[in-house]
Motif scaffolding. Structure first.
Motif, mmCIF file in Angstrom:
data_model
loop_
_atom_site.group_PDB
_atom_site.id
_atom_site.type_symbol
_atom_site.label_atom_id
_atom_site.label_comp_id
_atom_site.label_asym_id
_atom_site.label_seq_id
_atom_site.Cartn_x
_atom_site.Cartn_y
_atom_site.Cartn_z
ATOM 1 N N GLY A 31 0.814 -1.206 0.000
ATOM 2 C CA GLY A 31 0.000 0.000 0.000
ATOM 3 C C GLY A 31 0.849 1.258 0.000
ATOM 4 O O GLY A 31 0.535 2.238 -0.695
ATOM 5 N N MET A 32 1.931 1.255 0.762
ATOM 6 C CA MET A 32 2.834 2.404 0.769
ATOM 7 C C MET A 32 3.484 2.590 -0.597
ATOM 8 O O MET A 32 3.678 3.714 -1.062
ATOM 9 N N GLY A 33 3.788 1.460 -1.240
ATOM 10 C CA GLY A 33 4.355 1.545 -2.585
ATOM 11 C C GLY A 33 3.368 2.144 -3.568
ATOM 12 O O GLY A 33 3.727 2.976 -4.404
ATOM 13 N N LEU A 34 2.097 1.749 -3.460
ATOM 14 C CA LEU A 34 1.063 2.263 -4.361
ATOM 15 C C LEU A 34 0.812 3.750 -4.140
ATOM 16 O O LEU A 34 0.355 4.456 -5.037
ATOM 17 N N VAL A 37 5.180 6.069 -1.328
ATOM 18 C CA VAL A 37 6.095 6.180 -0.190
ATOM 19 C C VAL A 37 7.443 5.549 -0.524
ATOM 20 O O VAL A 37 8.493 5.997 -0.072
ATOM 21 N N HIS A 38 7.431 4.478 -1.313
ATOM 22 C CA HIS A 38 8.668 3.844 -1.774
ATOM 23 C C HIS A 38 8.438 3.309 -3.188
ATOM 24 O O HIS A 38 7.296 3.210 -3.654
ATOM 25 N N GLY A 39 9.517 2.970 -3.846
ATOM 26 C CA GLY A 39 9.425 2.440 -5.206
ATOM 27 C C GLY A 39 10.079 1.086 -5.336
ATOM 28 O O GLY A 39 10.681 0.771 -6.375
ATOM 29 N N LEU A 40 9.956 0.267 -4.291
ATOM 30 C CA LEU A 40 10.616 -1.032 -4.250
ATOM 31 C C LEU A 40 9.908 -2.096 -5.073
ATOM 32 O O LEU A 40 10.483 -3.147 -5.343
ATOM 33 N N LEU A 41 8.649 -1.840 -5.457
ATOM 34 C CA LEU A 41 7.897 -2.778 -6.284
ATOM 35 C C LEU A 41 7.290 -2.040 -7.464
ATOM 36 O O LEU A 41 6.798 -0.918 -7.299
ATOM 37 N N ALA A 46 2.620 -4.734 -7.455
ATOM 38 C CA ALA A 46 2.195 -4.240 -6.141
ATOM 39 C C ALA A 46 0.673 -4.306 -6.009
ATOM 40 O O ALA A 46 0.151 -4.699 -4.960
ATOM 41 N N VAL A 47 -0.033 -3.924 -7.065
ATOM 42 C CA VAL A 47 -1.500 -3.988 -7.057
ATOM 43 C C VAL A 47 -1.961 -5.427 -6.900
ATOM 44 O O VAL A 47 -2.861 -5.731 -6.095
ATOM 45 N N MET A 48 -1.338 -6.335 -7.672
ATOM 46 C CA MET A 48 -1.733 -7.748 -7.618
ATOM 47 C C MET A 48 -1.484 -8.336 -6.230
ATOM 48 O O MET A 48 -2.360 -9.005 -5.659
ATOM 49 N N LEU A 49 -0.293 -8.073 -5.664
ATOM 50 C CA LEU A 49 0.051 -8.617 -4.355
ATOM 51 C C LEU A 49 -0.846 -8.026 -3.264
ATOM 52 O O LEU A 49 -1.289 -8.739 -2.358
#
Length: 218
Positions: A31-34, A37-41, A46-49
């Motif tokens: 959720g933070m990636g979406l 907040v970070h770009g690790l995924l 990220a949406v799928m996971l």
């Protein structure tokens, strides 16, 4: 009363706890990636996971709710004001002065008043809020023709993020409190082994020794 090591956390409750913890961390991370907040995924994975973890957690919560009501364990989460002030004072002040925790776990009451009202609020308000907004967001294509749909989507998205930050704050405080007092290992051990030190009346101790000796640790 006498203090005994009693199995108060059955196998399912421990499995539910650790599964829920793992999935919540996955949801917070993705959720933070979406939300940038970070770009690790990458966005797509990220949406799928995030979606898969959310659906699995929803199934776990549905089954856990069924278990809570069929076993009567739901009563542990009903908040009571008695002793609330003492427990709140302990966490705000006494814990830093090395005072003993004012609440002693009982066979029928594992959670202290502050824990009970916190868990109650999460289960009644925060968790339903994040599920309802998450499902509405996920199914936007089914109601995108509703008047002002984009405005409603913005409101829903913000409420979803707000609920997520409340859960994240709870996780941070929860982990922090595990590190104070008796120490991290003593706090975590009951949710691994199932056994915790609680106060038993003579009648309860006699009942367990006669009918459920496996719950008592010698």
């Amino acid at each position: 009363m006498s203090s005994r090591m009693v199995k108060v956390y059955p196998r399912f409750e421990r499995l539910w706890h650790w599964t829920q913890m793992t999935l919540i961390f996955v949801l917070l991370f993705t959720g933070m990636g979406l939300n940038g907040v970070h770009g690790l995924l990458p966005f797509g994975p990220a949406v799928m996971l995030h979606t898969i973890a959310a659906l699995v957690l929803l199934c776990v919560w549905i089954f856990a709710t069924f278990w809570l009501f069929t076993t009567g364990t739901w009563r542990q989460f009903i908040p009571k004001m008695r002793g609330m002030t003492k427990v709140a004072r302990f966490y705000a002040w006494g814990i830093f002065r090395g005072e003993k925790h004012p609440y002693h776990k009982l066979l029928w009451r594992k959670h202290n008043p502050l824990q009970a009202i916190t868990y109650f609020g999460l289960k009644i308000l925060v968790f339903p809020a994040i599920w309802i907004t998450g499902i509405l967001y996920l199914t936007y294509n089914l109601w995108e023709e509703v008047p002002n749909a984009t405005l409603w989507l913005t409101v829903i998205a913000n409420l979803h993020v707000l609920a997520a930050w409340v859960i994240a704050s709870f996780v941070v405080v929860h982990v922090y409190l595990l590190t104070v007092g008796h120490g991290f290992r003593q706090h975590v051990a009951p949710m691994v082994t199932g056994y915790d030190c609680i106060d038993l009346t003579p009648e309860q101790e006699a009942y367990l020794e006669t009918n459920e000796p496996w719950r008592l640790q010698s």
